[in-house]
Design a protein around this motif. Structure first.
Motif, PDB file in Angstrom:
ATOM      1  N   TYR A 148     113.483  -9.175  75.802  1.00 55.30           N
ATOM      2  CA  TYR A 148     113.003 -10.420  75.360  1.00 55.30           C
ATOM      3  C   TYR A 148     113.467 -11.797  76.211  1.00 55.30           C
ATOM      4  O   TYR A 148     112.473 -12.657  76.521  1.00 55.30           O
TER       5      TYR A 148
ATOM      6  N   ASN B 201     109.024 -15.824  73.003  1.00 58.06           N
ATOM      7  CA  ASN B 201     109.456 -14.598  73.571  1.00 58.06           C
ATOM      8  C   ASN B 201     110.792 -14.400  72.623  1.00 58.06           C
ATOM      9  O   ASN B 201     111.116 -13.213  72.156  1.00 58.06           O
TER      10      ASN B 201
ATOM     11  N   ASP C 249     109.690 -13.731  68.838  1.00 61.75           N
ATOM     12  CA  ASP C 249     109.414 -12.392  68.972  1.00 61.75           C
ATOM     13  C   ASP C 249     110.421 -11.244  68.644  1.00 61.75           C
ATOM     14  O   ASP C 249     110.497 -10.317  67.887  1.00 61.75           O
TER      15      ASP C 249
ATOM     16  N   ASP D  46     110.636  -8.973  65.511  1.00 62.66           N
ATOM     17  CA  ASP D  46     110.563  -7.595  65.769  1.00 62.66           C
ATOM     18  C   ASP D  46     112.017  -7.022  65.147  1.00 62.66           C
ATOM     19  O   ASP D  46     112.034  -5.904  64.717  1.00 62.66           O
TER      20      ASP D  46
END
Length: 246
Positions: free
Chosen positions: A7, A35, A38, A42
């Motif tokens: 990332y 990013n 995320d 995630d």
């Protein structure tokens, strides 16, 4: 496996591309820092938190005022969240770092106090990305990576440590349960490493020997590889992880 390096790689690729295209809008609007958002989302999904419990850029009711959070874990469906389970915020600064310190630190304290005064046991996390040496913004516009700004990294580390590791719901409200300082050592060929070792930072001349000796034992409180796991462990101890994990 959710790997922070992947990332951060995407973040740096997007950052240098946006800068080389002179896309100030891409850098300032959050497109690039997404990013790292995320990564946090995630990670949560990877341990079993349902997507439906994870919301981004939603306001959460605070003690002083509702304030938008980058990531919330919540079962609330209200436009302004009133029942947060976990709050995570993310920021980065790659250039002009020193001049933005006061604003950064005041914002960090204000955000945690606003939430903890309202929800004493709310696990709050923060991920903040900075380079070991600030990048030359003019060179970036030409597609070049040149490290330039030797800002006061000791000051950053010291202040982040003061805000880290809130152990209990009765601990200082200005602290965060989990604080991750993503320090990237960027090379001029575009390669990088994520620094989680204070000895390395000393070896490249970015902190003094005395500073290294004083803070080497506590530096792990800022280890970004541990941040998400720490946050979930705190949640488990206070509310029970099965409340949000299926």
């Amino acid at each position: 496996m959710v790997n922070l390096y992947d990332y951060v790689t995407r973040f740096l690729d997007s950052y240098t591309e946006g800068a080389s295209k002179n896309s100030t809008n891409a850098i300032r609007t959050g497109t690039i820092i997404n990013n790292i958002h995320d990564y946090a989302q995630d990670y949560l999904v990877s341990v079993g938190v349902p997507d439906s419990y994870i919301v981004r850029d939603r306001k959460c009711e605070g003690f002083f005022k509702p304030k938008e959070q980058d990531i919330l874990v919540t079962k609330s469906i209200h436009r302004i969240c009133k029942n947060p389970e976990i709050s995570i915020n993310v920021r980065s600064q790659m250039s002009s770092i020193q001049k933005n310190f006061d604003t950064l630190f005041e914002r960090l304290v204000a955000e945690s106090v606003n939430l903890h005064e309202k929800y004493e046991d709310l696990p709050c996390g923060y991920l903040y990305l900075i380079p070991t040496v600030g990048l030359d913004s003019n060179a970036l516009k030409q597609g070049k990576i040149i490290t330039k700004e030797r800002f006061n990294l000791e000051k950053y580390i010291n202040c982040f440590l003061k805000l880290a590791a809130r152990k209990s719901s009765t601990d200082d409200k200005y602290k965060y349960e989990a604080m991750g300082l993503i320090i990237v050592d960027v090379k001029e060929d575009g390669s990088f490493s994520i620094v989680d070792d204070l000895e390395y930072i000393f070896s490249i001349g970015r902190v003094s020997w005395d500073f290294f000796l004083e803070y080497r034992d506590n530096f792990n409180d800022l280890n970004p590889f541990n941040t998400m796991n720490t946050l979930l462990n705190v949640y488990d101890s206070r509310r029970g992880i099965r409340n949000i994990v299926r």
